[in-house]
Structure formats: C-alpha cells, structure tokens
Design an enzyme around this catalytic site. Structure first.
Site, PDB file in Angstrom:
ATOM      1  N   ASP A  86       0.935  -1.244   0.181  1.00  0.00           N
ATOM      2  CA  ASP A  86       0.217  -0.118  -0.080  1.00  0.00           C
ATOM      3  C   ASP A  86       0.424   1.076  -0.314  1.00  0.00           C
ATOM      4  O   ASP A  86       1.781   1.503   0.467  1.00  0.00           O
ATOM      5  CB  ASP A  86      -0.689   0.210   1.396  1.00  0.00           C
ATOM      6  CG  ASP A  86      -1.722  -1.443   1.237  1.00  0.00           C
ATOM      7  OD1 ASP A  86      -2.350  -1.841   0.334  1.00  0.00           O
ATOM      8  OD2 ASP A  86      -2.376  -0.905   2.238  1.00  0.00           O
ATOM      9  N   ALA A  91      -2.710 -11.278   3.200  1.00  0.00           N
ATOM     10  CA  ALA A  91      -1.626 -10.871   3.670  1.00  0.00           C
ATOM     11  C   ALA A  91      -2.380 -10.794   5.312  1.00  0.00           C
ATOM     12  O   ALA A  91      -1.177 -10.936   5.959  1.00  0.00           O
ATOM     13  CB  ALA A  91      -0.258 -10.040   3.418  1.00  0.00           C
ATOM     14  N   ALA A 126      -7.740  -2.160   7.359  1.00  0.00           N
ATOM     15  CA  ALA A 126      -7.168  -3.625   8.240  1.00  0.00           C
ATOM     16  C   ALA A 126      -7.916  -4.069   9.786  1.00  0.00           C
ATOM     17  O   ALA A 126      -7.996  -5.069   9.704  1.00  0.00           O
ATOM     18  CB  ALA A 126      -5.715  -4.179   8.590  1.00  0.00           C
ATOM     19  N   ALA A 127      -9.435  -2.848   9.741  1.00  0.00           N
ATOM     20  CA  ALA A 127      -9.547  -3.638  10.829  1.00  0.00           C
ATOM     21  C   ALA A 127     -10.409  -4.594  10.278  1.00  0.00           C
ATOM     22  O   ALA A 127     -11.256  -4.939  11.219  1.00  0.00           O
ATOM     23  CB  ALA A 127     -10.512  -2.252  10.851  1.00  0.00           C
ATOM     24  N   GLY A 128     -11.533  -4.576   8.972  1.00  0.00           N
ATOM     25  CA  GLY A 128     -11.970  -6.002   9.598  1.00  0.00           C
ATOM     26  C   GLY A 128     -11.454  -7.202   9.110  1.00  0.00           C
ATOM     27  O   GLY A 128     -11.785  -7.690   9.255  1.00  0.00           O
ATOM     28  N   ASP A 129     -10.101  -6.683   8.559  1.00  0.00           N
ATOM     29  CA  ASP A 129      -8.990  -8.029   8.195  1.00  0.00           C
ATOM     30  C   ASP A 129      -8.609  -8.593   9.622  1.00  0.00           C
ATOM     31  O   ASP A 129      -8.700  -9.925  10.016  1.00  0.00           O
ATOM     32  CB  ASP A 129      -7.300  -7.621   7.585  1.00  0.00           C
ATOM     33  CG  ASP A 129      -8.244  -7.172   6.145  1.00  0.00           C
ATOM     34  OD1 ASP A 129      -9.328  -7.840   5.312  1.00  0.00           O
ATOM     35  OD2 ASP A 129      -7.676  -6.523   5.350  1.00  0.00           O
TER      36      ASP A 129
END
Length: 300
Positions: free
Chosen positions: A13, A42, A244-247
């Site tokens: 990113d 990842a 990345a909270a959902g991940d």
C-alpha cells in the site's frame, strides 16, 4: 489447535495524505507518505499469526523489492509463507491511496495476485486436514476462491469467506461456505438488500448457516442456529485509521474457532481486536498482538 490456511492477496500500500483530491491535470503537494505491507490475504494471515494462530498463507508476489519486503514482514509476524510463490514477469500487487480529509481514492494494480490459480490452492491445501480452517477473500481470481472452498469442504475443513471486494458471482460457491463475513456494503451488493436483516434472510435462502455482518462503529450482527444477535463495537479513545480493521476481525475469528472457543466468545474477542486496529496507522502495522488484545479486554 487447528491449523489456519489463508488463500489471498498480497499488496504494497502506497499512501499519501493531501489537502484535497487533485483535479484532472493538477499537481498538488502531499505529506506523510507511507509504504505499508497490505493485501487482504496477507493482512488476515498476519492477524492470525499475531493473535496466536498457526497460519499458512498461499498467494503470489512479483520478482521485485515489494515482494521480498512483503514476505519478510509476514515471516517476522509469524506467518508461514512457504506457499507464497514468485510470479515471474509480474509485479507485486500495489494499492495507491490518496487521503484527503478522511476521504480516500484508491487505485489498485492486482499484479501477481491475478496469477493465483487452482495449482496454488492445491499446493496450499495439501497440508490441510479435517477440522482445519480455510480463510479466503476476493482479491484473487474468483474461480480460484471457488475451487479452494469446494476442495476445503471435501476435506471437511471449516470454510470462512470474507467476500471483499464483493462480487455477485461468488454466490455460485456459497454452498461450500460455512461462515460468511461481509460488511454492510458487501452484504447489500451480494443480496440487493440494504437492510441488514433483509440481507441476512436473502443469504439464508442461499444455504448459508452462519453469517457475521460487520457494521463499523455500529458493531456487528451475527446469524447462527436460526437466531440473529447484535453486538456493539468495543469503545476506543480515538479512531486514527480504519485500514485492516475488517481483516483483523476475520483473523481473530479464525483464531478463536481454531482454539474451539464458542462463537459468541470468539466474536467478542474479534470485536476488541478490530477496535484496537483503528487506533494506529497502516494495515499490518496496526494489527495488535494477542497480549495487547488481552490487556485491552481486561478493561471491560
């Protein structure tokens, strides 16, 4: 503990903040540039490892510095990357992100992620056995995802699908999914229903037995064993970056189930892990460790 197999994307990113989104032909000055290891596959693998899971990641990177950096970062987090292949002639996946006043614009080049095929899925799952967990998303070819879900189901694995980004075609493979984890937007795109309860009932018609809808600041909604349960989001002092909270939630979900925790206890844990993620910048850099989550949960 059951093993967790993650099949998915790896991206670098490239993030920069700006005072506004530039118009066509316009050049503006930005600030705060960061190159952050990312990609939903990842990120979820890193979350599993940092939260104490035994995780193997399957995917592809390019033969470039980004690919090397992504794998090194994952290994340092505790992820087994033996099944992350180098796709010659392809660049590593990249997401270019411009942020202005909390709004963002993202340009994604899938790169080597588009080369993740059924051979890669077979190679990853050859080490899997009954009761192990497959966690996957939709940033790699959907046919590969569908094949992996079907094979995992044939091995009597527990299959978890995070349908992100949402593609309607994935409904063809829902019969092989044990748990689906969309957010509100993805649920609406999959079902055409903008009310969460209506969307859940639409997926029930597709044969889904357990679904967890993440709803950002509103918490989550879980359907299982014929019941719908709502859970509020864990409170944090300040939201810095929701990347990345959902991940992290998906990774924590997989870890809890791998340890045979109850679904409700696992959701509570995943909810707190995701909440901690938004207090830091970046993707994998923001994912908390198990110790950090345990300390955070002790406050409630």
């Amino acid at each position: 503990m059951r093993k967790i197999f993650v099949l998915g994307s790896l991206n670098m990113d490239l993030v920069i903040s700006a005072p506004c989104i530039p118009a066509a032909g316009e050049t503006i000055c930005g600030s705060g540039f960061m190159a952050n290891p990312g990609g939903k596959g990842a990120n979820q693998a890193a979350a599993c490892a940092k939260l104490g899971g035994h995780v193997l990641l399957g995917g592809c990177v390019g033969n470039d510095d980004f690919g090397v950096a992504l794998c090194e970062n994952l290994t340092a987090s505790g992820v087994n990357t033996e099944q992350v292949y180098t796709a010659e002639g392809h660049s590593t996946g990249v997401a270019v992100i411009v942020i202005a006043h909390g709004d963002n614009r993202i340009i994604l080049d899938a790169g080597a992620n588009d080369t993740v095929d059924i051979a890669r899925a077979d190679a990853l799952l050859q080490q899997a056995g009954e009761g192990d967990i497959l966690l996957t998303q939709l940033e790699i070819p959907i046919e590969t995802v569908g094949y992996a879900l079907k094979k995992a189901a044939s091995l009597n694995m527990l299959t978890i699908l995070n349908p992100a980004p949402a593609y309607k075609q994935v409904v063809d493979y829902l019969e092989y999914v044990d748990i689906i984890v969309p957010n509100e937007t993805e649920l609406a795109l999959l079902t055409g229903k903008y009310d969460v309860d209506e969307g859940i009932h639409e997926l029930i018609k597709q044969g889904i037995r357990t679904m967890i809808v993440t709803m950002g600041s509103k918490g989550l909604c879980c359907y299982t064993e014929g019941r719908i349960t709502y859970m509020g989001k864990a409170a944090v002092d300040a939201v810095v970056d929701t990347t990345a909270a959902g991940d992290t939630f998906c990774g924590a979900l997989a870890v809890g189930l791998a340890e045979d925790c109850t679904l409700i206890d696992t959701l509570r844990y995943a909810n707190h892990a995701a909440a901690l993620t938004v207090t830091k910048k970046g993707a994998q850099a923001s994912i908390p460790t198990r110790k950090e989550v345990d300390v955070f949960m002790s406050r409630f």
